[in-house]
Design a protein around this motif. Structure first.
Motif, PDB file in Angstrom:
ATOM      1  N   ALA A  36       0.848  -1.199   0.000  1.00  0.00           N
ATOM      2  CA  ALA A  36       0.000   0.000   0.000  1.00  0.00           C
ATOM      3  C   ALA A  36       0.880   1.244   0.000  1.00  0.00           C
ATOM      4  O   ALA A  36       0.631   2.198  -0.749  1.00  0.00           O
ATOM      5  CB  ALA A  36      -0.929  -0.010   1.216  1.00  0.00           C
ATOM      6  N   VAL A  37       1.937   1.219   0.822  1.00  0.00           N
ATOM      7  CA  VAL A  37       2.865   2.352   0.886  1.00  0.00           C
ATOM      8  C   VAL A  37       3.532   2.562  -0.478  1.00  0.00           C
ATOM      9  O   VAL A  37       3.646   3.694  -0.954  1.00  0.00           O
ATOM     10  CB  VAL A  37       3.936   2.122   1.988  1.00  0.00           C
ATOM     11  CG1 VAL A  37       5.093   3.101   1.853  1.00  0.00           C
ATOM     12  CG2 VAL A  37       3.298   2.229   3.373  1.00  0.00           C
ATOM     13  N   TYR A  38       3.943   1.481  -1.096  1.00  0.00           N
ATOM     14  CA  TYR A  38       4.608   1.593  -2.402  1.00  0.00           C
ATOM     15  C   TYR A  38       3.670   2.235  -3.440  1.00  0.00           C
ATOM     16  O   TYR A  38       4.052   3.158  -4.156  1.00  0.00           O
ATOM     17  CB  TYR A  38       5.067   0.216  -2.884  1.00  0.00           C
ATOM     18  CG  TYR A  38       5.773   0.262  -4.215  1.00  0.00           C
ATOM     19  CD1 TYR A  38       7.049   0.814  -4.330  1.00  0.00           C
ATOM     20  CD2 TYR A  38       5.155  -0.224  -5.364  1.00  0.00           C
ATOM     21  CE1 TYR A  38       7.686   0.878  -5.560  1.00  0.00           C
ATOM     22  CE2 TYR A  38       5.797  -0.165  -6.596  1.00  0.00           C
ATOM     23  CZ  TYR A  38       7.060   0.381  -6.691  1.00  0.00           C
ATOM     24  OH  TYR A  38       7.689   0.449  -7.910  1.00  0.00           O
ATOM     25  N   ARG A  39       2.431   1.755  -3.492  1.00  0.00           N
ATOM     26  CA  ARG A  39       1.483   2.293  -4.477  1.00  0.00           C
ATOM     27  C   ARG A  39       1.167   3.760  -4.185  1.00  0.00           C
ATOM     28  O   ARG A  39       1.058   4.579  -5.103  1.00  0.00           O
ATOM     29  CB  ARG A  39       0.198   1.456  -4.489  1.00  0.00           C
ATOM     30  CG  ARG A  39       0.371   0.102  -5.169  1.00  0.00           C
ATOM     31  CD  ARG A  39      -0.973  -0.608  -5.305  1.00  0.00           C
ATOM     32  NE  ARG A  39      -1.553  -0.948  -4.014  1.00  0.00           N
ATOM     33  CZ  ARG A  39      -1.406  -2.121  -3.401  1.00  0.00           C
ATOM     34  NH1 ARG A  39      -0.697  -3.073  -3.969  1.00  0.00           N
ATOM     35  NH2 ARG A  39      -1.973  -2.352  -2.237  1.00  0.00           N
ATOM     36  N   LEU A  40       1.030   4.080  -2.913  1.00  0.00           N
ATOM     37  CA  LEU A  40       0.754   5.480  -2.543  1.00  0.00           C
ATOM     38  C   LEU A  40       1.939   6.371  -2.922  1.00  0.00           C
ATOM     39  O   LEU A  40       1.760   7.504  -3.373  1.00  0.00           O
ATOM     40  CB  LEU A  40       0.463   5.591  -1.044  1.00  0.00           C
ATOM     41  CG  LEU A  40      -0.891   5.029  -0.600  1.00  0.00           C
ATOM     42  CD1 LEU A  40      -0.966   4.951   0.922  1.00  0.00           C
ATOM     43  CD2 LEU A  40      -2.046   5.879  -1.140  1.00  0.00           C
ATOM     44  N   PRO A  55      -8.231   4.477  -2.682  1.00  0.00           N
ATOM     45  CA  PRO A  55      -8.802   4.631  -1.338  1.00  0.00           C
ATOM     46  C   PRO A  55      -8.550   3.427  -0.434  1.00  0.00           C
ATOM     47  O   PRO A  55      -8.447   3.573   0.781  1.00  0.00           O
ATOM     48  CB  PRO A  55     -10.304   4.791  -1.601  1.00  0.00           C
ATOM     49  CG  PRO A  55     -10.445   5.107  -3.037  1.00  0.00           C
ATOM     50  CD  PRO A  55      -9.231   4.604  -3.742  1.00  0.00           C
ATOM     51  N   ARG A  56      -8.413   2.238  -1.018  1.00  0.00           N
ATOM     52  CA  ARG A  56      -8.143   1.041  -0.205  1.00  0.00           C
ATOM     53  C   ARG A  56      -6.769   1.136   0.452  1.00  0.00           C
ATOM     54  O   ARG A  56      -6.583   0.731   1.593  1.00  0.00           O
ATOM     55  CB  ARG A  56      -8.216  -0.223  -1.073  1.00  0.00           C
ATOM     56  CG  ARG A  56      -9.637  -0.587  -1.467  1.00  0.00           C
ATOM     57  CD  ARG A  56      -9.639  -1.658  -2.523  1.00  0.00           C
ATOM     58  NE  ARG A  56      -8.945  -1.186  -3.737  1.00  0.00           N
ATOM     59  CZ  ARG A  56      -8.870  -1.862  -4.882  1.00  0.00           C
ATOM     60  NH1 ARG A  56      -9.414  -3.060  -4.976  1.00  0.00           N
ATOM     61  NH2 ARG A  56      -8.244  -1.369  -5.936  1.00  0.00           N
ATOM     62  N   ASP A  57      -5.809   1.677  -0.280  1.00  0.00           N
ATOM     63  CA  ASP A  57      -4.469   1.840   0.282  1.00  0.00           C
ATOM     64  C   ASP A  57      -4.480   2.882   1.397  1.00  0.00           C
ATOM     65  O   ASP A  57      -3.828   2.719   2.427  1.00  0.00           O
ATOM     66  CB  ASP A  57      -3.477   2.255  -0.807  1.00  0.00           C
ATOM     67  CG  ASP A  57      -3.248   1.147  -1.824  1.00  0.00           C
ATOM     68  OD1 ASP A  57      -3.420  -0.034  -1.448  1.00  0.00           O
ATOM     69  OD2 ASP A  57      -2.913   1.452  -2.976  1.00  0.00           O
ATOM     70  N   VAL A  58      -5.233   3.941   1.182  1.00  0.00           N
ATOM     71  CA  VAL A  58      -5.342   4.999   2.191  1.00  0.00           C
ATOM     72  C   VAL A  58      -5.944   4.418   3.473  1.00  0.00           C
ATOM     73  O   VAL A  58      -5.444   4.649   4.578  1.00  0.00           O
ATOM     74  CB  VAL A  58      -6.208   6.164   1.662  1.00  0.00           C
ATOM     75  CG1 VAL A  58      -6.481   7.181   2.766  1.00  0.00           C
ATOM     76  CG2 VAL A  58      -5.518   6.841   0.478  1.00  0.00           C
ATOM     77  N   THR A  59      -6.998   3.640   3.317  1.00  0.00           N
ATOM     78  CA  THR A  59      -7.667   3.037   4.479  1.00  0.00           C
ATOM     79  C   THR A  59      -6.735   2.090   5.217  1.00  0.00           C
ATOM     80  O   THR A  59      -6.661   2.100   6.451  1.00  0.00           O
ATOM     81  CB  THR A  59      -8.933   2.273   4.017  1.00  0.00           C
ATOM     82  OG1 THR A  59      -9.777   3.193   3.338  1.00  0.00           O
ATOM     83  CG2 THR A  59      -9.678   1.688   5.201  1.00  0.00           C
TER      84      THR A  59
END
Ligand SMILES: [Zn+2]
Length: 183
Positions: free
Chosen positions: A65-69, A81-85
């Motif tokens: 998630a951190v990598y994609r963000l 939004p899934r990564d943010v959550t």
């Protein structure tokens, strides 16, 4: 195997625990013990005794998630939004709290949840603030490391000048037939 910390940001160093993402991905957190070793090497916690396979799965999910963000932030694209959550939920737990004992002596204790909360907290600070626009991808192929470009001119190109930078510069030097050039 030793870990490298060249991103100028803990969250991005965490994301770099998959190497060569674009070509031949290498999982550096292959087992639960690897995550424990990374967390200690990163200075997040003094020791991490019990890491289960489920913990490792959680850690990897947060890392991805951190990598994609980070990619989205650097490209000024919208976040998933899934990564943010996922990051927000991980950061909702208490992080590792440093206990000062003397000058130069601080104790960092915690378990996997605290370590992940610490990582998610630093990621939240990065992606929630202006430094998110400074996230860059290393110019060295096939390196896929990310870093925060804190150079005054905003011209940092390499995750690590000594590895990626010098390798690429040496290749460019050979291409030019040995003529030196300022890079
Ligand atoms: Zn690099």
């Amino acid at each position: 195997m030793s870990f490298l910390f060249v991103s100028d940001h803990l969250a991005l160093d965490f994301a770099a625990t998959v190497a060569w993402r674009a070509t031949d991905p290498e999982e550096l957190l292959a087992g639960p013990g690897d995550f424990a070793r990374w967390a200690v090497a990163a200075g997040v916690v003094d020791r991490l005794d019990t890491v289960t396979q489920d913990d490792l799965t959680r850690a990897r999910a947060l890392r991805e998630a951190v990598y994609r963000l980070a990619l989205a932030a650097g490209a000024e694209e919208p976040a998933d939004p899934r990564d943010v959550t996922l990051v927000r939920r991980a950061a909702a737990h208490p992080p590792v709290r440093p206990a000062l004992h003397d000058l130069g002596r601080v104790e960092r204790r915690g378990g996997v949840t605290e370590v992940l909360a610490t990582l998610a907290t630093t990621a939240s600070d990065l992606f929630g603030g202006p430094d998110r626009l400074l996230v860059r991808r290393c110019a060295g192929t096939p390196c896929t490391r990310l870093f925060v470009d804190r150079s005054r001119a905003g011209t940092r190109r390499w995750c690590d000048k000594r590895s990626c930078g010098s390798r690429v510069n040496a290749a460019a030097y050979r291409r030019r037939g040995g003529r030196s050039e300022q890079v």
